[in-house]
Design a protein around this motif. Structure first.
Motif, PDB file in Angstrom:
ATOM      1  N   ILE A 254     -55.692 -36.075  33.465  1.00 38.33           N
ATOM      2  CA  ILE A 254     -55.423 -36.719  34.747  1.00 38.33           C
ATOM      3  C   ILE A 254     -54.448 -35.816  35.511  1.00 38.33           C
ATOM      4  CG2 ILE A 254     -54.522 -38.764  35.919  1.00 38.33           C
ATOM      5  CD1 ILE A 254     -57.054 -39.309  34.303  1.00 38.33           C
ATOM      6  N   THR A 255     -54.809 -35.428  36.725  1.00 37.93           N
ATOM      7  CA  THR A 255     -54.006 -34.478  37.485  1.00 37.93           C
ATOM      8  C   THR A 255     -53.199 -35.171  38.569  1.00 37.93           C
ATOM      9  OG1 THR A 255     -55.589 -32.696  37.090  1.00 37.93           O
ATOM     10  CG2 THR A 255     -54.070 -32.410  38.933  1.00 37.93           C
ATOM     11  N   ALA A 256     -51.914 -34.797  38.680  1.00 33.90           N
ATOM     12  CA  ALA A 256     -51.010 -35.302  39.713  1.00 33.90           C
ATOM     13  C   ALA A 256     -50.231 -34.127  40.283  1.00 33.90           C
ATOM     14  CB  ALA A 256     -50.064 -36.353  39.148  1.00 33.90           C
ATOM     15  N   SER A 257     -49.625 -34.335  41.440  1.00 34.85           N
ATOM     16  CA  SER A 257     -48.905 -33.254  42.131  1.00 34.85           C
ATOM     17  C   SER A 257     -47.413 -33.543  42.154  1.00 34.85           C
ATOM     18  CB  SER A 257     -49.436 -33.122  43.568  1.00 34.85           C
ATOM     19  OG  SER A 257     -48.765 -32.109  44.258  1.00 34.85           O
ATOM     20  N   GLY A 258     -46.605 -32.620  41.626  1.00 40.70           N
ATOM     21  CA  GLY A 258     -45.162 -32.797  41.560  1.00 40.70           C
ATOM     22  C   GLY A 258     -44.499 -32.497  42.895  1.00 40.70           C
ATOM     23  N   TYR A 259     -43.711 -33.441  43.408  1.00 38.04           N
ATOM     24  CA  TYR A 259     -43.080 -33.251  44.710  1.00 38.04           C
ATOM     25  C   TYR A 259     -41.936 -32.243  44.661  1.00 38.04           C
ATOM     26  CZ  TYR A 259     -45.631 -36.957  47.112  1.00 38.04           C
ATOM     27  OH  TYR A 259     -46.623 -37.698  47.704  1.00 38.04           O
ATOM     28  N   SER A 260     -41.221 -32.182  43.551  1.00 40.56           N
ATOM     29  CA  SER A 260     -40.090 -31.254  43.451  1.00 40.56           C
ATOM     30  C   SER A 260     -40.543 -29.843  43.095  1.00 40.56           C
ATOM     31  CB  SER A 260     -39.079 -31.762  42.416  1.00 40.56           C
ATOM     32  OG  SER A 260     -38.575 -33.033  42.770  1.00 40.56           O
ATOM     33  N   SER A 261     -41.397 -29.749  42.090  1.00 41.24           N
ATOM     34  CA  SER A 261     -41.828 -28.436  41.604  1.00 41.24           C
ATOM     35  C   SER A 261     -42.925 -27.819  42.458  1.00 41.24           C
ATOM     36  CB  SER A 261     -42.327 -28.558  40.162  1.00 41.24           C
ATOM     37  OG  SER A 261     -43.496 -29.366  40.108  1.00 41.24           O
ATOM     38  N   GLY A 262     -43.692 -28.676  43.159  1.00 37.72           N
ATOM     39  CA  GLY A 262     -44.836 -28.169  43.909  1.00 37.72           C
ATOM     40  C   GLY A 262     -45.994 -27.776  43.016  1.00 37.72           C
ATOM     41  N   GLU A 263     -45.959 -28.201  41.750  1.00 32.18           N
ATOM     42  CA  GLU A 263     -46.996 -27.823  40.792  1.00 32.18           C
ATOM     43  C   GLU A 263     -48.059 -28.907  40.670  1.00 32.18           C
ATOM     44  OE1 GLU A 263     -44.928 -24.859  37.579  1.00 32.18           O
ATOM     45  OE2 GLU A 263     -44.639 -27.005  37.277  1.00 32.18           O
ATOM     46  N   SER A 264     -49.276 -28.473  40.441  1.00 32.31           N
ATOM     47  CA  SER A 264     -50.369 -29.367  40.084  1.00 32.31           C
ATOM     48  C   SER A 264     -50.352 -29.507  38.567  1.00 32.31           C
ATOM     49  CB  SER A 264     -51.707 -28.787  40.561  1.00 32.31           C
ATOM     50  OG  SER A 264     -52.782 -29.599  40.148  1.00 32.31           O
ATOM     51  N   VAL A 265     -50.062 -30.722  38.093  1.00 29.51           N
ATOM     52  CA  VAL A 265     -49.892 -30.952  36.659  1.00 29.51           C
ATOM     53  C   VAL A 265     -51.058 -31.773  36.131  1.00 29.51           C
ATOM     54  CG1 VAL A 265     -48.404 -31.867  34.841  1.00 29.51           C
ATOM     55  CG2 VAL A 265     -47.386 -30.898  36.919  1.00 29.51           C
ATOM     56  N   SER A 266     -51.771 -31.210  35.164  1.00 38.01           N
ATOM     57  CA  SER A 266     -52.854 -31.935  34.502  1.00 38.01           C
ATOM     58  C   SER A 266     -52.314 -32.493  33.188  1.00 38.01           C
ATOM     59  CB  SER A 266     -54.050 -31.010  34.249  1.00 38.01           C
ATOM     60  OG  SER A 266     -54.625 -30.587  35.457  1.00 38.01           O
ATOM     61  N   PHE A 267     -52.004 -33.774  33.192  1.00 39.36           N
ATOM     62  CA  PHE A 267     -51.557 -34.453  31.969  1.00 39.36           C
ATOM     63  C   PHE A 267     -52.794 -34.736  31.127  1.00 39.36           C
ATOM     64  CE2 PHE A 267     -48.514 -35.671  35.299  1.00 39.36           C
ATOM     65  CZ  PHE A 267     -47.309 -35.345  34.693  1.00 39.36           C
ATOM     66  N   PHE A 268     -52.781 -34.308  29.869  1.00 35.83           N
ATOM     67  CA  PHE A 268     -53.965 -34.546  29.055  1.00 35.83           C
ATOM     68  C   PHE A 268     -53.597 -35.092  27.688  1.00 35.83           C
ATOM     69  CE2 PHE A 268     -52.824 -30.237  27.726  1.00 35.83           C
ATOM     70  CZ  PHE A 268     -53.137 -30.204  26.375  1.00 35.83           C
ATOM     71  N   GLN A 269     -54.484 -35.927  27.183  1.00 42.30           N
ATOM     72  CA  GLN A 269     -54.408 -36.439  25.824  1.00 42.30           C
ATOM     73  C   GLN A 269     -55.679 -35.980  25.140  1.00 42.30           C
ATOM     74  OE1 GLN A 269     -53.355 -40.574  25.607  1.00 42.30           O
ATOM     75  NE2 GLN A 269     -53.952 -40.815  23.476  1.00 42.30           N
ATOM     76  N   GLY A 270     -55.518 -35.245  24.032  1.00 35.00           N
ATOM     77  CA  GLY A 270     -56.710 -34.651  23.451  1.00 35.00           C
ATOM     78  C   GLY A 270     -56.571 -34.295  21.988  1.00 35.00           C
ATOM     79  N   ALA A 271     -57.581 -33.622  21.486  1.00 32.26           N
ATOM     80  CA  ALA A 271     -57.634 -33.205  20.088  1.00 32.26           C
ATOM     81  C   ALA A 271     -56.468 -32.271  19.764  1.00 32.26           C
ATOM     82  CB  ALA A 271     -58.958 -32.504  19.814  1.00 32.26           C
ATOM     83  N   PRO A 272     -56.015 -32.260  18.505  1.00 33.57           N
ATOM     84  CA  PRO A 272     -54.831 -31.480  18.121  1.00 33.57           C
ATOM     85  C   PRO A 272     -54.935 -29.987  18.410  1.00 33.57           C
ATOM     86  CG  PRO A 272     -55.426 -33.023  16.376  1.00 33.57           C
ATOM     87  CD  PRO A 272     -56.537 -33.059  17.379  1.00 33.57           C
ATOM     88  N   HIS A 273     -56.136 -29.423  18.404  1.00 33.93           N
ATOM     89  CA  HIS A 273     -56.267 -27.975  18.571  1.00 33.93           C
ATOM     90  C   HIS A 273     -56.085 -27.528  20.020  1.00 33.93           C
ATOM     91  CE1 HIS A 273     -60.381 -29.260  19.640  1.00 33.93           C
ATOM     92  NE2 HIS A 273     -60.422 -28.160  20.372  1.00 33.93           N
ATOM     93  N   LEU A 274     -56.054 -28.454  20.958  1.00 33.32           N
ATOM     94  CA  LEU A 274     -55.951 -28.097  22.373  1.00 33.32           C
ATOM     95  C   LEU A 274     -54.502 -27.820  22.764  1.00 33.32           C
ATOM     96  CD1 LEU A 274     -58.425 -30.706  23.886  1.00 33.32           C
ATOM     97  CD2 LEU A 274     -58.819 -28.255  23.538  1.00 33.32           C
ATOM     98  N   ASP A 275     -54.302 -26.741  23.481  1.00 36.29           N
ATOM     99  CA  ASP A 275     -52.968 -26.353  23.932  1.00 36.29           C
ATOM    100  C   ASP A 275     -52.833 -26.528  25.440  1.00 36.29           C
ATOM    101  OD1 ASP A 275     -52.155 -25.503  21.347  1.00 36.29           O
ATOM    102  OD2 ASP A 275     -53.196 -23.589  21.644  1.00 36.29           O
ATOM    103  N   GLY A 276     -51.589 -26.667  25.883  1.00 38.87           N
ATOM    104  CA  GLY A 276     -51.326 -26.691  27.308  1.00 38.87           C
ATOM    105  C   GLY A 276     -51.493 -25.299  27.904  1.00 38.87           C
ATOM    106  N   TRP A 277     -51.352 -25.213  29.213  1.00 30.83           N
ATOM    107  CA  TRP A 277     -51.496 -23.914  29.888  1.00 30.83           C
ATOM    108  C   TRP A 277     -50.561 -23.852  31.077  1.00 30.83           C
ATOM    109  CZ3 TRP A 277     -55.060 -27.846  29.911  1.00 30.83           C
ATOM    110  CH2 TRP A 277     -55.335 -28.433  31.146  1.00 30.83           C
ATOM    111  N   GLN A 278     -50.349 -22.650  31.548  1.00 37.84           N
ATOM    112  CA  GLN A 278     -49.507 -22.449  32.731  1.00 37.84           C
ATOM    113  C   GLN A 278     -50.059 -21.302  33.558  1.00 37.84           C
ATOM    114  OE1 GLN A 278     -45.323 -22.245  31.979  1.00 37.84           O
ATOM    115  NE2 GLN A 278     -44.797 -22.135  34.138  1.00 37.84           N
ATOM    116  N   ARG A 279     -50.343 -21.604  34.806  1.00 40.76           N
ATOM    117  CA  ARG A 279     -50.791 -20.626  35.782  1.00 40.76           C
ATOM    118  C   ARG A 279     -49.937 -20.808  37.031  1.00 40.76           C
ATOM    119  NH1 ARG A 279     -52.688 -19.303  31.736  1.00 40.76           N
ATOM    120  NH2 ARG A 279     -54.852 -18.791  31.205  1.00 40.76           N
ATOM    121  N   SER A 280     -50.171 -20.011  38.025  1.00 40.09           N
ATOM    122  CA  SER A 280     -49.411 -20.128  39.254  1.00 40.09           C
ATOM    123  C   SER A 280     -49.634 -21.492  39.899  1.00 40.09           C
ATOM    124  CB  SER A 280     -49.827 -19.019  40.231  1.00 40.09           C
ATOM    125  OG  SER A 280     -49.165 -19.158  41.464  1.00 40.09           O
TER     126      SER A 280
END
Length: 404
Positions: free
Chosen positions: A147-173
Motif C-alpha cells: 500500500i503506497t502513501a506519500s510522506g509530507y515531511s520527507s517528500g517520499e513515496s512509501v510503499s508499506f508492504f506485508q509479505g513473505a520473509p524473503h522479500l526485502d525493502g528498497w530505496q530509490r530516489s
C-alpha cells in the motif's frame, strides 16, 4: 509453481472511480474456473485502489468470494459511509479550514481538511479483516500486499508492504519500500486526498494520498518480484483534446480535477510509457550478452486496462442528484456540476447508482478483452508464448525490471 510467471495486480488510486476496478475483477473471476484461488501473487494498491487491494488480498484463497465482497460494498455505497455529509459536519470542516487559512494553526495539532472521512475508518474497521492477510501469506496464497502513501515531511513515496520473509525493502530516489504489518491506518493514509481529506500519522510522519509524487507506480510490483503485472487504472487521457478558445478562467473544481488527474492518471500513464521504452531497449540486447555482462534488467509483461476519463465524467454528471444535498451545494459552488469541472465530482461521488454503473463499465471492458486477459493470466491456449509476441494486445505494454 516453479517456472511459472509471478503475476502481480496493480490497482491505481481514484476515489469513487475505483469501483471500475471491481467490474474488471468481477469479469476475470467469471473467466477463470469455478472456485479458483487468486492468480495474483503480488497485489499493490494506492488510494481507493489500495482499499480494493486489501480486500482482495485477504481473500486470496477464494477469489470469487473476495470480488463478491468488494461488489457488495461498492454496489451499496452511500457517500456518508466515506465522509460526513450532515450539514453540521460539513460546515464544521469548512469553517475550521477557513479559520486555519485566516488565523493559522494556533498551536493545534488536529489535521485540517475540507471533508471529514472518519466514517471511512469506521467502515474499514467493521468490514475489512486484515488479520486474514497474514493467514494468506502463511498458507502460500499470496507473496505480498503493498500500500503506497506519500510522506509530507520527507517528500517520499512509501510503499508499506506485508509479505513473505524473503522479500526485502528498497530505496530509490524519492521512493522506498518498507516492510510492516499493515493496518487500517495505512489504508487511510494512502486514500487521504490532499486538502480534501486529513493527513494520517504513521510512526513519526504524516502521510497523504499515495498517488501524489508517485513517480513510478509499477515499481513496487517489480521490486516485490513480479514477472507480469496487470494494471487496472481509473481513467485515461491519452486521446489529445482539441484546444478551444475559452473566455472564462477555470473554475475551482476544474483546477482541483486537473490536479487530481495529474496524480491519479498521468503518473501511471507516464510510467507505462517509460517502461515500454526500457523494455524495447532491453529487447535490442541479445540475451547471451545480457547474461555475460551481468545486465540485471529483464523483460516484464504489463497489461493495462482503464476507461476513458471523459466517459466517467459524463457518468458522474448523470448521477450528481444522488449526492446528499449538503455536498451537492458544496460542489455546485465550485463548478463541479458543470462539464468542465466534472472530474473532481467523479472522484467524490460515492453513491450506489454511480458505483454500479462504473462496475458495469469495468465488466464490459474486461469482457471485450477476455481472450487477451486469459492468455496474460496464464489460462489461454498460448499462455507460454514469449513476451515479444504479446505486443499487439489492446492497452498492453512491456516493461523492464531490475534496478527499478
Amino acid at each position: 509453481m516453479p517456472g511459472q510467471p509471478r503475476l502481480a495486480l496493480l490497482l491505481s488510486g481514484g476515489g469513487a472511480r475505483a469501483a471500475y476496478q471491481v467490474g474488471v475483477l468481477k469479469a476475470i473471476t467469471e473467466f477463470l474456473p469455478p472456485g479458483s484461488t487468486s492468480p495474483f501473487r503480488i497485489i499493490c494498491g494506492t488510494s481507493a485502489g489500495g482499499i480494493n487491494a486489501a480486500g482482495l488480498a485477504t481473500h486470496s484463497d477464494q477469489l470469487g468470494k473476495g470480488i463478491r465482497y468488494l461488489e457488495e460494498i461498492w454496489g451499496n455505497f452511500k457517500t456518508n459511509q466515506v465522509y460526513r455529509t450532515d450539514l453540521p459536519g460539513v460546515l464544521a470542516c469548512a469553517l475550521r479550514f477557513i479559520g486555519t487559512l485566516i488565523l493559522g494553526r494556533m498551536g493545534r495539532s488536529q489535521a485540517v481538511s475540507l471533508l471529514d472521512n472518519r466514517p471511512l475508518r469506521q467502515l474499514l474497521h467493521e468490514h475489512l479483516n486484515l488479520n486474514r492477510l497474514q493467514e494468506m501469506l502463511d498458507q502460500g496464497y499470496l507473496d505480498a500486499l503493498a500500500i503506497t502513501a506519500s510522506g509530507y515531511s520527507s517528500g517520499e513515496s512509501v510503499s508499506f508492504f506485508q509479505g513473505a520473509p524473503h522479500l526485502d525493502g528498497w530505496q530509490r530516489s524519492r521512493r522506498i519500500g518498507m516492510r510492516t504489518r499493515l493496518d487500517v491506518e495505512h489504508l487511510m493514509a494512502s486514500a487521504a486526498i490532499p486538502i480534501i481529506f486529513p493527513a494520517v500519522r504513521i510512526n513519526r510522519e504524516y502521510f497523504g494520498d499515495g498517488a501524489v509524487r508517485q513517480l513510478a507506480p509499477v515499481s513496487p510490483a517489480l521490486h516485490l518480484g513480479a514477472d507480469r503485472v496487470l494494471v487496472i487504472g481509473v481513467g485515461s487521457q491519452n486521446k489529445r483534446k482539441t484546444r478551444e478558445q475559452v473566455s472564462q478562467s477555470p473554475s475551482l473544481a476544474q483546477v482541483v480535477g486537473h490536479v487530481m488527474a495529474s496524480s491519479f492518471v498521468d503518473a501511471l500513464e507516464a510510467d507505462l510509457e517509460r517502461l515500454n521504452r526500457v523494455n524495447h531497449t532491453i529487447s535490442l540486447i541479445p540475451e547471451d550478452i545480457r547474461h555475460k555482462e551481468g545486465f540485471s534488467l529483464k523483460p516484464v509483461q504489463v497489461f493495462s486496462i482503464s476507461p476513458p476519463s471523459q466517459v466517467i465524467e459524463t457518468m458522474a454528471l448523470r448521477h450528481v442528484a444522488a449526492l446528499p444535498a449538503s455536498i451537492r451545494m458544496f460542489v455546485t459552488g465550485s463548478g463541479a456540476t458543470r462539464r468542465s469541472g466534472a472530474g473532481v465530482l467523479s472522484y467524490l461521488l460515492f453513491e450506489a447508482e454511480y458505483c454500479q454503473a462504473l462496475i458495469e463499465l469495468g465488466y464490459i471492458d474486461a469482457t471485450s478483452h477476455k481472450t487477451q486477459l486469459l492468455e496474460f493470466l496464464g489460462y489461454g491456449p498460448q499462455a507460454d508464448r514469449t513476451s515479444p509476441q504479446l505486443d499487439a494486445a489492446p492497452r498492453q505494454t512491456m516493461a523492464g525490471t531490475g534496478n527499478t
